[in-house]
Design a protein around this motif. Structure first.
Motif, PDB file in Angstrom:
ATOM      1  N   UNK A  59       0.833  -1.206   0.000  1.00 33.71           N
ATOM      2  CA  UNK A  59       0.000   0.000   0.000  1.00 33.71           C
ATOM      3  C   UNK A  59       0.871   1.261   0.000  1.00 33.71           C
ATOM      4  N   UNK A  60       1.967   1.238   0.752  1.00 40.66           N
ATOM      5  CA  UNK A  60       2.843   2.415   0.826  1.00 40.66           C
ATOM      6  C   UNK A  60       3.439   2.719  -0.547  1.00 40.66           C
ATOM      7  N   UNK A  61       4.014   1.695  -1.185  1.00 40.83           N
ATOM      8  CA  UNK A  61       4.634   1.911  -2.493  1.00 40.83           C
ATOM      9  C   UNK A  61       3.572   2.220  -3.542  1.00 40.83           C
ATOM     10  N   UNK A  62       2.403   1.605  -3.436  1.00 39.49           N
ATOM     11  CA  UNK A  62       1.322   1.910  -4.371  1.00 39.49           C
ATOM     12  C   UNK A  62       0.871   3.353  -4.266  1.00 39.49           C
ATOM     13  N   UNK A  63       0.702   3.853  -3.036  1.00 35.84           N
ATOM     14  CA  UNK A  63       0.293   5.249  -2.846  1.00 35.84           C
ATOM     15  C   UNK A  63       1.381   6.206  -3.339  1.00 35.84           C
ATOM     16  N   UNK A  64       2.644   5.882  -3.042  1.00 39.29           N
ATOM     17  CA  UNK A  64       3.755   6.735  -3.493  1.00 39.29           C
ATOM     18  C   UNK A  64       3.861   6.734  -5.017  1.00 39.29           C
ATOM     19  N   UNK A  65       3.623   5.589  -5.622  1.00 39.12           N
ATOM     20  CA  UNK A  65       3.643   5.510  -7.090  1.00 39.12           C
ATOM     21  C   UNK A  65       2.543   6.376  -7.686  1.00 39.12           C
ATOM     22  N   UNK A  66       1.389   6.381  -7.040  1.00 37.55           N
ATOM     23  CA  UNK A  66       0.299   7.241  -7.506  1.00 37.55           C
ATOM     24  C   UNK A  66       0.652   8.714  -7.398  1.00 37.55           C
ATOM     25  N   UNK A  67       1.314   9.090  -6.311  1.00 35.89           N
ATOM     26  CA  UNK A  67       1.769  10.472  -6.167  1.00 35.89           C
ATOM     27  C   UNK A  67       2.732  10.848  -7.292  1.00 35.89           C
ATOM     28  N   UNK A  68       3.696   9.955  -7.560  1.00 37.12           N
ATOM     29  CA  UNK A  68       4.672  10.225  -8.606  1.00 37.12           C
ATOM     30  C   UNK A  68       4.011  10.302  -9.979  1.00 37.12           C
ATOM     31  N   UNK A  69       3.057   9.424 -10.221  1.00 41.72           N
ATOM     32  CA  UNK A  69       2.358   9.413 -11.502  1.00 41.72           C
ATOM     33  C   UNK A  69       1.533  10.681 -11.689  1.00 41.72           C
ATOM     34  N   UNK A  70       1.077  11.262 -10.579  1.00 41.46           N
ATOM     35  CA  UNK A  70       0.246  12.466 -10.633  1.00 41.46           C
ATOM     36  C   UNK A  70       1.068  13.758 -10.671  1.00 41.46           C
ATOM     37  N   UNK A 105       6.922   8.337 -22.721  1.00 38.25           N
ATOM     38  CA  UNK A 105       7.617   8.280 -21.437  1.00 38.25           C
ATOM     39  C   UNK A 105       6.908   9.156 -20.415  1.00 38.25           C
ATOM     40  N   UNK A 106       6.570   8.580 -19.281  1.00 40.94           N
ATOM     41  CA  UNK A 106       5.864   9.280 -18.214  1.00 40.94           C
ATOM     42  C   UNK A 106       6.815   9.466 -17.039  1.00 40.94           C
ATOM     43  N   UNK A 107       7.021  10.678 -16.560  1.00 39.09           N
ATOM     44  CA  UNK A 107       7.900  10.889 -15.400  1.00 39.09           C
ATOM     45  C   UNK A 107       7.354  10.167 -14.160  1.00 39.09           C
ATOM     46  N   UNK A 108       8.223   9.430 -13.476  1.00 40.49           N
ATOM     47  CA  UNK A 108       7.853   8.716 -12.251  1.00 40.49           C
ATOM     48  C   UNK A 108       8.937   8.931 -11.200  1.00 40.49           C
ATOM     49  N   UNK A 109       9.054  10.171 -10.654  1.00 39.54           N
ATOM     50  CA  UNK A 109      10.108  10.428  -9.660  1.00 39.54           C
ATOM     51  C   UNK A 109       9.764   9.778  -8.311  1.00 39.54           C
ATOM     52  N   UNK A 110      10.292   8.582  -8.103  1.00 39.72           N
ATOM     53  CA  UNK A 110       9.967   7.772  -6.929  1.00 39.72           C
ATOM     54  C   UNK A 110      11.243   7.138  -6.393  1.00 39.72           C
ATOM     55  N   UNK A 111      11.503   7.317  -5.102  1.00 38.48           N
ATOM     56  CA  UNK A 111      12.658   6.701  -4.444  1.00 38.48           C
ATOM     57  C   UNK A 111      12.142   5.787  -3.343  1.00 38.48           C
ATOM     58  N   UNK A 112      12.620   4.554  -3.335  1.00 40.34           N
ATOM     59  CA  UNK A 112      12.243   3.590  -2.301  1.00 40.34           C
ATOM     60  C   UNK A 112      13.496   3.249  -1.511  1.00 40.34           C
ATOM     61  N   UNK A 113      13.554   3.713  -0.280  1.00 41.72           N
ATOM     62  CA  UNK A 113      14.710   3.505   0.585  1.00 41.72           C
ATOM     63  C   UNK A 113      14.582   2.164   1.305  1.00 41.72           C
ATOM     64  N   UNK A 114      15.659   1.380   1.284  1.00 38.25           N
ATOM     65  CA  UNK A 114      15.633   0.028   1.839  1.00 38.25           C
ATOM     66  C   UNK A 114      16.805  -0.196   2.793  1.00 38.25           C
TER      67      UNK A 114
END
Length: 326
Positions: A59-70, A105-114
């Motif tokens: 859910x966290x990565x899905x919500x963040x991906x939606x933010x980046x897509x928007x 190409x759609x910008x998807x500025x998303x960083x997932x820290x692990x």
């Protein structure tokens, strides 16, 4: 400054400079500030853009991906990198594909820290390095935190790519000092790869991600003082895709190239690098590229058993000596 402090400052600076950046994850809010305190102070200064979440990595990565897509920019903290497996579908089948599957190409500025890695006694499910499971995914870049790369510059670089990026952070590094190198050695950057070395001819070169850097440098010290072997340790910030072109002149002079990584063997970043260098340096290689990794085992909690499994500086020393003697 310690590496964890440098990362915390980088996040503060990024949020302060860019009102489009959001940070999401579990238990990020003050006074806790995340499991490793990397987000400490962020929610106090940016309460509307630091969002604590339910216990669901998907859910966290899905919500963040939606933010980046928007059109926003999202940074996710996975509490332990092991749990990135719970977000694998969102990362691989949604975020990475969204860059190119809409006909443009759609910008998807998303960083997932692990936060990753062992040597902390956290046991089988909180100590892994899962980098190899994300290698080769189109539209997905992999980075690893390093004591030789300023984290603000790394975060800026990842966001500028406008595609999903994974940032692996070895947990032990959080307490190490930035740019701390044994006095026997010098270091410099070659095309964003930190090169730590002893001046003179190169008996060997070790390529290692940031979390392995201090172990590789400790091995280099032992090899120099106990075996009179001079080497270099090369630490890239971006693991994949990785272009070694700028390093080929140096690597071509080394008597041995060794790639050291923290995960278990099989389908790894190290294997990919070794195959690439084998093809590029075929005319000058004196020996096969040597791979060294952690043991093929789950990671125990007991410290003495964990040391037997997780890659150590002694593992790298032994691999280099065996390869040069062979």
């Amino acid at each position: 400054m310690r590496v964890g402090e440098n990362l915390n400052q980088a996040l503060h600076g990024l949020l302060g400079d860019d009102p489009d950046v959001y940070v999401l994850g579990e238990d990020l809010l003050d006074p806790y500030g995340g499991a490793f305190k990397i987000t400490r102070g962020l929610s106090t200064h940016f309460p509307d853009r630091v969002l604590t979440t339910p216990l669901s990595e998907g859910a966290i990565v899905g919500a963040a991906s939606g933010l980046a897509l928007a059109g926003e920019k999202a940074i996710v903290e996975i509490m332990f990198g092991d749990f990135a497996a719970l977000a694998f579908d969102q990362i691989v089948n949604f975020a990475a594909k969204s860059v190119s599957m809409y006909g443009r190409r759609v910008p998807m500025p998303l960083i997932i820290r692990c936060p990753s890695g062992g040597n902390r006694g956290y046991g089988p499910t909180h100590s892994q390095n899962l980098q190899k499971h994300f290698i080769g995914v189109p539209g997905l870049s992999l980075f690893e935190m390093s004591p030789f790369h300023d984290n603000r510059a790394v975060l800026d670089r990842m966001l500028a790519l406008e595609e999903p990026c994974l940032l692996f952070e070895d947990k032990v590094l959080y307490t190490h000092r930035m740019y701390d190198v044994d006095e026997l050695f010098t270091w410099d950057l070659i095309e964003d790869v930190a090169v730590v070395r002893f001046d003179g001819d190169l008996d060997y070169a070790v390529i290692a991600p940031g979390g392995v850097a201090h172990r590789a440098i400790a091995a280099m010290r032992t090899l120099l003082l106990s075996h009179d072997l001079a080497g270099a340790v090369l630490v890239p910030s971006r693991l994949y895709p990785f272009d070694p072109a700028g390093l080929l002149p140096l690597l071509g002079r080394a008597g041995l190239i060794c790639v050291a990584e923290d995960g278990s063997a099989g389908g790894t970043w190290g294997g990919h690098i070794a195959a690439d260098l084998h093809a590029r340096l075929w005319g000058s290689l004196r020996r096969p590229v040597r791979l060294v990794s952690s043991a093929d085992s789950v990671i125990p909690t007991a410290a003495h058993l964990e040391r037997d499994v997780v890659l150590q500086d002694s593992t790298i020393c032994r691999a280099v000596l065996e390869a040069l003697d062979g």
